[in-house]
Design an enzyme around this catalytic site. Structure first.
Site, PDB file in Angstrom:
ATOM      1  N   GLY A 139       1.489  -5.087   3.700  1.00 46.42           N
ATOM      2  CA  GLY A 139       0.592  -3.930   3.576  1.00 46.42           C
ATOM      3  C   GLY A 139       1.093  -2.995   2.479  1.00 46.42           C
ATOM      4  O   GLY A 139       0.319  -2.551   1.610  1.00 46.42           O
ATOM      5  N   HIS A 140       2.398  -2.727   2.499  1.00 46.55           N
ATOM      6  CA  HIS A 140       2.977  -1.878   1.445  1.00 46.55           C
ATOM      7  C   HIS A 140       2.824  -2.560   0.087  1.00 46.55           C
ATOM      8  O   HIS A 140       2.524  -1.923  -0.909  1.00 46.55           O
ATOM      9  CB  HIS A 140       4.475  -1.631   1.705  1.00 46.55           C
ATOM     10  CG  HIS A 140       4.754  -0.877   2.966  1.00 46.55           C
ATOM     11  ND1 HIS A 140       5.359  -1.453   4.056  1.00 46.55           N
ATOM     12  CD2 HIS A 140       4.519   0.413   3.305  1.00 46.55           C
ATOM     13  CE1 HIS A 140       5.492  -0.555   5.015  1.00 46.55           C
ATOM     14  NE2 HIS A 140       4.983   0.589   4.591  1.00 46.55           N
TER      15      HIS A 140
END
Ligand code: PAF
Length: 282
Positions: free
Chosen positions: A36-37
């Site tokens: 996600g990051h």
């Protein structure tokens, strides 16, 4: 990639970039980086001249000290991932560097910050606003990137930025999921194997509720989602709120507004998972 630990050094680096009329993309994180990051960083990389990623486990936003104690810490792997993504500056300060003295600021951001996470985690959003306002001030970003998994957090940060007069774009990025639908989260590593097996049913149920909602009221949809998830003994819904996607206030009918989102938190064993689904956006 430069790893910067000192605020003054960060200020000099971004001042130089600003002088050269470069755009700066900031991705604030608490470390324990995952896919996600990575998607936030990759987007910041595509859209800006200089990419700054902060890796800082912010103690002031943890209303639960046990959650802070057990939060995964993976600084070396984080730095390696950021290097691989072509980040210019990894800002990795200590707590003392960010808070040389206690931050006593109290933010009043109105109704968006009072419901859901605001009600369940007293002080949480105040801590988020403390750190994010500091990061905005220190890194002077053109754009800052946040994941839609923390749907309410984005609304609160927008309200804070507006209130304090920060001139930047807050970029809302889609939630990234595991292949089985579970929203990627740094806390997922704390799920036991049994709980990890059932946790994808949070999103599975939210997705199924899109169909259910076509023929049922807001209240019936709410109750169906809660009952369906709670039927797994390993999971317990803390809240499920069907809200206006802009004001975050509860809606009573699907016709109330043009943007409707369901926001959920579920205890999966002792790990608190958060997710959301959009019912309507016109
Ligand atoms: O979403 C997070 O990881 C944190 O709340 C943030 C925005 C990095 C502030 O500490």
């Amino acid at each position: 990639m430069k790893i910067i630990e000192k605020v003054d050094e960060l200020r000099s680096a971004v001042a130089a970039a600003r002088n050269d009329e470069k755009t700066i993309g900031l991705v604030p994180t608490m470390g324990a980086l995952h896919g996600g990051h990575r998607s936030l960083v990759e987007r910041a990389r595509r859209e800006n001249d200089v990419v700054v990623v902060s890796v800082f486990l912010n103690p002031t936003q943890f209303n639960n000290k046990e959650d802070l104690r057990t939060y995964p810490r993976t600084a070396q792997a984080d730095a390696a991932m950021l290097e691989e993504c072509g980040v210019d500056i990894a800002f990795m300060p200590t707590v003392e560097e960010i808070y040389p003295e206690p931050d006593t600021r109290v933010f009043d951001l109105g109704p968006v910050a009072q419901v859901m996470e605001g009600a369940m985690r007293p002080g949480h959003f105040n801590g988020v606003c403390q750190i994010v306002s500091k990061l905005f001030e220190m890194s002077q970003p053109t754009r800052a990137y946040f994941g839609e998994k923390d749907f309410q957090q984005i609304a609160v940060i927008r309200a804070m930025a507006h209130q304090l007069g920060f001139k930047l774009d807050i970029v809302q990025c889609p939630c990234v999921r595991e292949a089985d639908g579970l929203a990627k989260s740094s806390r997922n590593v704390r799920l036991t194997p049994e709980v990890r097996r059932v946790a994808p049913n949070i999103y599975g149920t939210l997705r199924a509720s899109l169909d259910f909602a076509r023929h049922h009221s807001v209240e019936q949809t709410h109750d169906w989602v809660v009952a369906t998830i709670n039927a797994w003994p390993e999971m317990e819904v803390e809240y499920f709120s069907i809200v206006d996607g802009t004001t975050l206030q509860p809606v009573a009918s699907w016709d109330d507004t043009s943007y409707i989102v369901g926001c959920i938190t579920v205890y999966c064993g002792d790990v608190r998972e958060i997710d959301n689904i959009t019912y309507k956006q016109v």
